[in-house]
Structure formats: C-alpha cells, structure tokens
Design an enzyme around this catalytic site. Structure first.
Site, PDB file in Angstrom:
ATOM      1  N   PRO A 176       0.682  -1.052   0.057  1.00  0.00           N
ATOM      2  CA  PRO A 176      -0.260  -0.266  -0.081  1.00  0.00           C
ATOM      3  C   PRO A 176       0.863   1.104  -0.006  1.00  0.00           C
ATOM      4  CG  PRO A 176       0.218  -0.280   2.017  1.00  0.00           C
ATOM      5  CD  PRO A 176       1.247  -1.618   1.321  1.00  0.00           C
ATOM      6  N   LEU A 177       2.191   0.906   0.054  1.00  0.00           N
ATOM      7  CA  LEU A 177       2.986   2.022   0.133  1.00  0.00           C
ATOM      8  C   LEU A 177       2.755   2.794  -1.471  1.00  0.00           C
ATOM      9  CD1 LEU A 177       5.631   0.855   2.400  1.00  0.00           C
ATOM     10  CD2 LEU A 177       3.609   1.689   2.797  1.00  0.00           C
ATOM     11  N   CYS A 178       3.433   4.629  -1.318  1.00  0.00           N
ATOM     12  CA  CYS A 178       3.509   5.095  -2.125  1.00  0.00           C
ATOM     13  C   CYS A 178       5.077   5.211  -2.939  1.00  0.00           C
ATOM     14  CB  CYS A 178       3.309   6.796  -1.778  1.00  0.00           C
ATOM     15  SG  CYS A 178       1.073   6.752  -1.331  1.00  0.00           S
ATOM     16  N   THR A 179       5.617   3.603  -3.488  1.00  0.00           N
ATOM     17  CA  THR A 179       6.660   3.673  -4.042  1.00  0.00           C
ATOM     18  C   THR A 179       6.747   2.945  -4.505  1.00  0.00           C
ATOM     19  OG1 THR A 179       8.699   3.639  -3.282  1.00  0.00           O
ATOM     20  CG2 THR A 179       7.390   2.799  -1.971  1.00  0.00           C
ATOM     21  N   LEU A 229       5.565   5.517   5.878  1.00  0.00           N
ATOM     22  CA  LEU A 229       4.002   6.100   5.593  1.00  0.00           C
ATOM     23  C   LEU A 229       3.452   5.375   6.810  1.00  0.00           C
ATOM     24  CD1 LEU A 229       3.873   5.821   2.167  1.00  0.00           C
ATOM     25  CD2 LEU A 229       4.731   7.357   3.436  1.00  0.00           C
TER      26      LEU A 229
END
Length: 429
Positions: free
Chosen positions: A366-369, A407
């Site tokens: 779910p991380l933005c990377t 995050l």
C-alpha cells in the site's frame, strides 16, 4: 525445485499443509482463521517447525558443535524461548537483544555478544548482567570492554572476531577475505592477541569466525569451519593456553529462489570426522566448546508473512495484486535488503486448489513507492479482494529488519502457533 511454484509447494509440504479445501494450515490451524482473528498483515510462526529444524541440525553436528540461536534473525522473546527450551544459548548484537534473551529465559552465561559497534551503555548492561562472552572486533572496543570490567570489578571473558583471509570466504554474502568493518584482519591477529593479553580485566578464551552467510553448500561451510580450527590453534599457541570457545558463526542458508536447493545436512555430517579428529588431536582445542549460531536457518522456514488483497488490476498487460502488506514490514521480500538482482521469495495463496491455473502476478503493497513490491512475477492463481497471500521463508529478518515507520502504517501482529493453539506474541500496532 525447478521453478517458483515447485519451491513454494515443497516448502508448504515440508513445513505446513493444506486441507481438502486448499486452505493453508499452520500447525493444524487454518490460515484464514488466523487472519480473521488477528488481522492482516500478520506474521505467523510455527513452533513445531522451529523445533524440528533445531533438532535436525543438532543431530547433524553432534560430537562436533553445539547450536545457539542468533537473536538478530528474530528477536521476539517467544521465538527465542522456543530455541532456549531446545537447549540453545543466544548470540546477540545489542543491549536490547540481551534483554530479549533474558526475558526468554536464556541464562546470561549462555549469551555471546558480537557486533562491530558496541556502545558503553550496552557494555555496562551486559557486563553487570554476567554475560558469558563478548566478542571483540576493534581496538577501541577492547578498551571499552576493559573499562566496563573495571567499573564493575569483574574479569570479562572475551573472544577475538577474526576477518579471515581469502581462502576462508564463502556463502552468498561473503564476509571474509576483503576489507571489512567486522573483526580483526587475520594478518593483525597476533597483535590483537597481545593487546588483549596486556589487559588484566580481559580473559581471552576464544575465537569468533564468520566468513559468510546464506551458505547452501556443505563443502563451503565445512571448509570455513576447518579454517576456523586452524585460526583457533594459532590463538592458543600465542597465548599458551587451551581455548574454551570456538564460535564458527552461523551462515547456514535456506532456499528463497527458484533453482536453490536446501542445505544437505547429510553432507555436513559426512564431512565432520576430519574436523572432529583435528579437535581431538590438539590438546589446546580438545576441551573447547565449538558453537554454531545460525538464525535464518533455524527461524526462517517456520514463518509466513500474510497479507490480504485490497484490489486486483490489469495495467498494460500486467496483473497487479495490491495488498495491505509490503516492504515496511518485510523489506527482504521486497528485494531491498541486500539483493542486487531482485528476485521473488516463494509466495502462495491462502486458499489454492491443486489444479488452480497460475499466472505471473506482481504483488504490491500500500505504500506510495514503486519499491513496495513483494513479488514481480509470482505464479499465483486468480485472486480477488479479500483473499490472502502468504510469503514463505519469513520467520527471519522480517519485521525488525524493515522500515516499519515508513508512511506510518501500523505494525502487524506476530503470532506463534504450537500444540494447536495460536498465541499473539506481539500486538498489532
């Protein structure tokens, strides 16, 4: 184990099981029930697998070495306790790991302290706590340990960690035969021995050798151990005393990727008579406690990292499964913990029939990377929102080797399964 599905299936057959409906079982408990009870993401450890692995290794090296547990692989006290109950001591690398080992019931005299940067506070804690042995890795540390011993009015048992020459290197991550922050270079060993001998509060009792990690070939490990016995004899000759401890490190590997085979314990056993003969032939070594201190090998196969599917999407011909777990909990599985060429750990669906069609699937978190990828092309059956995905070989270097604060997602629960019961050993968050 020619390809990834075969590796995953073989690991499940060896350490876990599936019921008639294809539900993955851990110690006889359905993974679906565990995920429902404890939430996801989730680390699940099977104590029976840990015990079986420990006993098999002890049987393989019986008559040559004892087996301790390297706490860095999984410092949860409940995990350490499993190995302590089997007879293991502990190898630690910090004051916090010392506390975890004590909490697990390990006697302080059965704890070894390694690591290249031991601080004054940690040294004071372990010296005051009666630690069994401290492994020295540089001159400054030597002075700090002597000062701690002086403050507490004791003599501290120490060993020298030696960075061996090129002939001793091996394993997937080579830690010998090159410049290293770990230990004293072999060519400086005599000077290091003399320096320790000049400090009355230090008692030099042993050697620590760690030439490589993630070793899957018996001949490589046997060669490293033979080299270590030679170094131990040189230390004993220099001091004029018999050695009490010969720590040959860990370094025993487990298969993570397609094409890798498990370490052959039969080959290890077959190669020991010459090493045992070397020990018995030298009175300076014959009475020493030879110790192996693996972590990954003992704990890794017993663990699953379990995530729940949040969404499934196709993007330009590629299938992506988005889950609630990722690199913030399991950096190693994402390929960002030491891998140069990123390859997929073995993954399995929580529920999967024997004839389920499989397709290459990217499993992301779910991380933005874009780094948050648990698998790039794992062969998995069709998955939908709410399904479970399990990363195998996740009992070591999982949660505490990961950037859990990134995050600000909550940390997962950790659960130990034994005797048909599941115990939460670390709460979610």
């Amino acid at each position: 184990m020619a390809d990834a599905p075969d590796l995953a299936a073989a690991l499940i057959a060896e350490n876990f099981s599936r019921d008639a409906g294809g539900v993955l079982q851990v110690g006889g408990l359905p993974l679906t029930d565990l995920a429902e009870k404890f939430g996801t993401p989730l680390f699940v450890y099977d104590a029976a697998t840990m015990r079986r692995t420990y006993r098999a290794l002890c049987a393989a090296v019986a008559g040559f070495a004892e087996v301790d547990f390297s706490v860095k692989a999984n410092p949860n006290p409940a995990v350490i306790r499993v190995f302590r109950e089997e007879g293991a001591g502990a190898e630690i690398a910090s004051g916090a790991e010392f506390e975890a080992a004590l909490k697990a019931g390990v006697a302080p005299e059965k704890i070894l302290f390694a690591g290249p940067g031991k601080g004054t506070a940690d040294l004071d804690r372990v010296v005051a706590g009666g630690i069994g042995e401290i492994h020295l890795e540089n001159r400054e540390e030597m002075v700090r340990v002597a000062a701690a011993a002086e403050r507490h009015g004791v003599t501290v048992r120490v060993a020298l960690r030696i960075n061996p020459g090129a002939t001793a290197q091996g394993g997937a991550m080579r830690m010998g035969g090159k410049p290293s922050p770990f230990g004293f270079d072999e060519e400086a060993m005599d000077a290091a021995i003399d320096a320790v001998e000049a400090m009355p509060r230090l008692r030099l009792v042993g050697l620590h050798l760690f030439a490589g990690t993630q070793g899957l070939k018996a001949e490589t490990l046997l060669g490293q151990w033979a080299y270590g016995l030679g170094l131990a004899a040189r230390i004993a000759q220099r001091t004029g005393r018999a050695l009490e401890t010969i720590d040959l490190g860990g370094g025993l590997g487990i298969p993570y990727f397609s094409g890798e085979a498990a370490l052959d314990l039969g080959a290890i056993r077959a190669g020991l008579p010459d090493l045992i003969a070397t020990l018995r032939a030298d009175p300076r070594l014959a009475g020493a406690r030879v110790v192996l201190e693996p972590g990954r090998y003992l704990a890794g196969p017993a663990g699953l990292y379990v995530a729940r599917v949040l969404a499934v999407k196709d993007s330009r011909g590629s299938r992506f499964v988005i889950t609630d777990g990722g690199m913030h909990h399991h950096l190693a599985a994402s390929g960002n913990l030491g891998q140069i060429v990123k390859r997929d750990f073995p993954l399995a669906a929580g529920v999967e029939g024997p004839e389920a069609p499989r397709a290459a699937t990217a499993v992301v978190g779910p991380l933005c990377t874009p780094l948050d990828m648990l698998a790039r092309a794992a062969p998995l059956p069709p998955l939908a929102e709410g399904d479970l995905v399990a990363v195998l070989q996740s009992g070591a270097y999982g949660l505490t080797a990961s950037p859990t604060g990134f995050l600000s997602h909550p940390t997962p629960a950790e659960v130990l399964v034994e005797g048909g019961r599941a115990e939460m050993i670390r709460a979610r968050g």
